[in-house]
Every structure is written in C-alpha cells, then in structure tokens.
Write a protein that holds these residues in place. Structure first.
Motif, mmCIF file in Angstrom:
data_model
loop_
_atom_site.group_PDB
_atom_site.id
_atom_site.type_symbol
_atom_site.label_atom_id
_atom_site.label_comp_id
_atom_site.label_asym_id
_atom_site.label_seq_id
_atom_site.Cartn_x
_atom_site.Cartn_y
_atom_site.Cartn_z
ATOM 1 N N ILE A 61 -1.309 2.772 -9.889
ATOM 2 C CA ILE A 61 -0.638 2.411 -8.638
ATOM 3 C C ILE A 61 -1.624 2.465 -7.479
ATOM 4 C CG2 ILE A 61 1.123 3.147 -6.983
ATOM 5 C CD1 ILE A 61 2.741 4.167 -9.418
ATOM 6 N N SER A 62 -2.421 3.531 -7.422
ATOM 7 C CA SER A 62 -3.382 3.690 -6.331
ATOM 8 C C SER A 62 -4.426 2.577 -6.339
ATOM 9 C CB SER A 62 -4.058 5.060 -6.448
ATOM 10 O OG SER A 62 -5.059 5.216 -5.473
ATOM 11 N N GLY A 63 -4.968 2.277 -7.523
ATOM 12 C CA GLY A 63 -6.008 1.257 -7.612
ATOM 13 C C GLY A 63 -5.493 -0.132 -7.298
ATOM 14 N N ILE A 64 -4.344 -0.493 -7.865
ATOM 15 C CA ILE A 64 -3.793 -1.831 -7.626
ATOM 16 C C ILE A 64 -3.359 -1.980 -6.171
ATOM 17 C CG2 ILE A 64 -1.902 -3.388 -8.230
ATOM 18 C CD1 ILE A 64 -2.019 -2.245 -11.062
ATOM 19 N N ALA A 65 -2.797 -0.918 -5.601
ATOM 20 C CA ALA A 65 -2.375 -0.980 -4.200
ATOM 21 C C ALA A 65 -3.575 -1.188 -3.277
ATOM 22 C CB ALA A 65 -1.626 0.294 -3.822
ATOM 23 N N SER A 66 -4.717 -0.590 -3.605
ATOM 24 C CA SER A 66 -5.922 -0.770 -2.782
ATOM 25 C C SER A 66 -6.382 -2.223 -2.805
ATOM 26 C CB SER A 66 -7.041 0.144 -3.290
ATOM 27 O OG SER A 66 -6.673 1.502 -3.193
ATOM 28 N N ILE A 67 -6.352 -2.835 -3.986
ATOM 29 C CA ILE A 67 -6.745 -4.244 -4.096
ATOM 30 C C ILE A 67 -5.753 -5.129 -3.350
ATOM 31 C CG2 ILE A 67 -7.137 -6.148 -5.704
ATOM 32 C CD1 ILE A 67 -7.932 -4.057 -7.792
ATOM 33 N N LEU A 68 -4.469 -4.813 -3.497
ATOM 34 C CA LEU A 68 -3.439 -5.622 -2.837
ATOM 35 C C LEU A 68 -3.522 -5.528 -1.319
ATOM 36 C CD1 LEU A 68 -0.122 -5.409 -4.876
ATOM 37 C CD2 LEU A 68 -1.211 -7.442 -3.948
ATOM 38 N N ALA A 69 -3.955 -4.396 -0.807
ATOM 39 C CA ALA A 69 -4.096 -4.263 0.645
ATOM 40 C C ALA A 69 -5.121 -5.266 1.174
ATOM 41 C CB ALA A 69 -4.503 -2.836 0.997
ATOM 42 N N VAL A 70 -6.199 -5.472 0.421
ATOM 43 C CA VAL A 70 -7.211 -6.463 0.811
ATOM 44 C C VAL A 70 -6.638 -7.876 0.700
ATOM 45 C CG1 VAL A 70 -9.487 -7.399 0.258
ATOM 46 C CG2 VAL A 70 -9.085 -4.933 0.112
ATOM 47 N N LEU A 71 -5.909 -8.140 -0.386
ATOM 48 C CA LEU A 71 -5.321 -9.469 -0.576
ATOM 49 C C LEU A 71 -4.271 -9.773 0.490
ATOM 50 C CD1 LEU A 71 -4.884 -9.564 -4.474
ATOM 51 C CD2 LEU A 71 -6.711 -10.569 -3.088
ATOM 52 N N ALA A 72 -3.551 -8.748 0.938
ATOM 53 C CA ALA A 72 -2.541 -8.956 1.979
ATOM 54 C C ALA A 72 -3.189 -9.389 3.286
ATOM 55 C CB ALA A 72 -1.731 -7.676 2.178
ATOM 56 N N VAL A 73 -4.352 -8.821 3.592
ATOM 57 C CA VAL A 73 -5.074 -9.227 4.805
ATOM 58 C C VAL A 73 -5.533 -10.676 4.675
ATOM 59 C CG1 VAL A 73 -7.136 -8.808 6.195
ATOM 60 C CG2 VAL A 73 -5.793 -6.875 5.337
ATOM 61 N N ARG A 74 -6.057 -11.029 3.506
ATOM 62 C CA ARG A 74 -6.520 -12.405 3.295
ATOM 63 C C ARG A 74 -5.371 -13.404 3.367
ATOM 64 N NH1 ARG A 74 -10.643 -11.540 -1.879
ATOM 65 N NH2 ARG A 74 -12.205 -10.279 -0.766
ATOM 66 N N ALA A 75 -4.197 -12.988 2.886
ATOM 67 C CA ALA A 75 -3.030 -13.877 2.921
ATOM 68 C C ALA A 75 -2.309 -13.831 4.261
ATOM 69 C CB ALA A 75 -2.063 -13.499 1.795
ATOM 70 N N ARG A 76 -2.799 -12.991 5.175
ATOM 71 C CA ARG A 76 -2.234 -12.845 6.519
ATOM 72 C C ARG A 76 -0.776 -12.392 6.483
ATOM 73 N NH1 ARG A 76 -4.779 -18.183 9.632
ATOM 74 N NH2 ARG A 76 -6.974 -17.652 9.236
ATOM 75 N N VAL A 77 -0.494 -11.485 5.552
ATOM 76 C CA VAL A 77 0.852 -10.902 5.489
ATOM 77 C C VAL A 77 0.777 -9.390 5.629
ATOM 78 C CG1 VAL A 77 1.845 -12.763 4.092
ATOM 79 C CG2 VAL A 77 0.755 -10.816 2.957
ATOM 80 N N ASP A 78 -0.392 -8.888 6.059
ATOM 81 C CA ASP A 78 -0.547 -7.441 6.162
ATOM 82 C C ASP A 78 0.372 -6.841 7.224
ATOM 83 O OD1 ASP A 78 -2.498 -9.075 7.637
ATOM 84 O OD2 ASP A 78 -3.067 -7.176 8.580
ATOM 85 N N HIS A 79 0.808 -7.669 8.196
ATOM 86 C CA HIS A 79 1.741 -7.159 9.205
ATOM 87 C C HIS A 79 3.143 -6.992 8.622
ATOM 88 C CE1 HIS A 79 2.236 -11.506 9.193
ATOM 89 N NE2 HIS A 79 3.377 -11.378 9.845
ATOM 90 N N LEU A 80 3.410 -7.645 7.481
ATOM 91 C CA LEU A 80 4.702 -7.513 6.808
ATOM 92 C C LEU A 80 4.644 -6.557 5.620
ATOM 93 C CD1 LEU A 80 5.687 -11.305 6.679
ATOM 94 C CD2 LEU A 80 6.491 -9.590 8.318
#
Length: 244
Positions: A61-80
C-alpha cells in the motif's frame, strides 16, 4: 521456485538506499490462499525470513500510494486525490478488509474518477493492483547490494483434501436420464473403491515466474491413475485468459 536476480543500481531507483541497508525485495505474487511448509533459502543455503501477509500488504500500500501520488500530479488530479485518499483507495484493493474492494477496483478502471485518471497512464500499475486484489506480494528482507547476484529459492505446500473434492463441476451439456444414472452409478462405484474418482484441483497458487516446479503428493491409500495440467495465462490488465 528459484528466483535469480541482481538488484538494480542506484541510478535506476527513485530513492536509492545506502549500500547494505535492509530492503524488502518482491519475489513472487502468490494466490491469497492458506499455504503451509513455506521454505525460503538463499544461494548459500541459509534460511531467509519472509514478511507476513499483513506486513507485505502494508508495504505494498505504501509503495503503490507513493507512485500514485506522482501520477496524480502528472494527471493534474492531485487537488482531488491527496495522499490520504490515495492510501485509502489502494488499501481497499490490497488490504485485508475486502468490503470496498469491488468499488475501488471499479474506480481504478474508470478514468472519469480521480483515482482512475491517475492510473490511466500506467497499465502495469493497474495490472498490479488487480493482481494484488486477490493475491499476496511475497517480500523478503535483503541487504541492498546492487552488484551481487542473488539466487533465492522458495517452496511451499498447498493442502488438498482428497476425499472432499469430488468433481461436481456442471457439465457443458444437458444430462439425459441415462447419463445421469451412469454418473450416479459411477459415484457409488468410486465410493466403494471399485472405480476411479475424478478429482478437480482448483487454481493452483502460482504467480508470475519463468518456471514453476510442482509435485503432487497423494496419500498412501490413494493411487494416481492419470493426471493432466491445464494452464491458463491471464493478462491482469484485461483479465483475458488464454488456455495453453
């Protein structure tokens, strides 16, 4: 199963640990079923520890969540989709609590959701999440030595209850009264030991590996007359299966 590998050098890692530091190395993805007799040894024959299912889930969970946090910024959905929301959605898929697993998997496949939008650019990560929804990542603690070749062997037992798993699968065609009587007669004869009993072993707990060695050990009073193994290669990204 034998896993032959060399850990990647520091320049291929997002965050490189110091040399010699203990890290959790993923070896295999095992089906989420009870296993016994798990044996894990290194190339020199020394026993190795294995993280528990709960520990492996937490690290996944920790590792995948860290990767997803980067992908969320790239997809411009990190504010959601903040870090807490990401961990919650990943935990619903990978964690032991299965109450929201279907809902979270649906969101992962739906690019109209923030979670799905973050995952849209990474088919391998979506595939990994789908695999881990019903499997466990096998993690072993090893010292980070990127120039050392490692050969790790892992073996396990999967119990099969011979007298409780008679083949009760539905036939692909309607049974006539005559064939139904023949089937019931065969079951009675098998119960009396006068004919063979067909047994169907369900999906074996294999993951992705270059090769897997299987030994089928029958009880002393059971004689194996014949056996066959059917292989289905599943693409976790599409869930499509190909029989081999």
């Amino acid at each position: 199963m034998t896993v032959d590998f060399t850990l990647p050098p520091p320049d291929r890692l997002l965050v490189a640990p110091p040399r010699g530091e203990q890290i959790a190395v993923p070896l295999h993805i095992l089906a989420d079923v009870p296993l016994t007799g798990v044996d894990l040894v290194s190339e020199d024959g020394c026993p190795l520890p294995l993280l528990t299912t709960a520990e492996a889930a937490d690290l996944s969970i920790s590792g995948i969540a860290s990767i997803l946090a980067v992908l969320a910024v790239r997809a411009r959905v990190d504010h959601l989709l903040d870090g807490e929301a990401i961990a919650r959605e990943v935990g619903a898929i990978v964690g032991r609590d299965k109450t929201r697993r279907g809902e979270a998997l649906g969101a992962a496949d739906d690019p109209s959701t923030a979670f799905g939008a973050a995952l849209a650019s990474s088919t391998p990560l979506r595939a990994l999440l789908r695999d881990l929804s019903h499997s466990t990542l096998t993690l072993v603690p090893l010292a980070y030595e990127p120039d050392r070749r490692r050969v790790v062997k892992i073996a396990w037992d999967w119990p099969f209850y011979w007298r409780r798993h008679a083949d009760t699968r539905p036939t692909p065609y309607p049974l006539t009264p005559e064939s139904e009587r023949a089937r019931r007669t065969g079951a009675v004869l098998a119960f009396l030991g006068w004919s063979d009993t067909p047994l169907a072993i369900g999906d074996l707990p294999f993951g992705w590996a270059r090769s897997t060695h299987v030994e089928l050990g029958a009880p002393a009073d059971v004689e194996l007359h014949s056996a066959c193994l059917t292989l289905s290669q599943r693409d976790p990204a599409t869930c499509a299966c190909t029989d081999a």
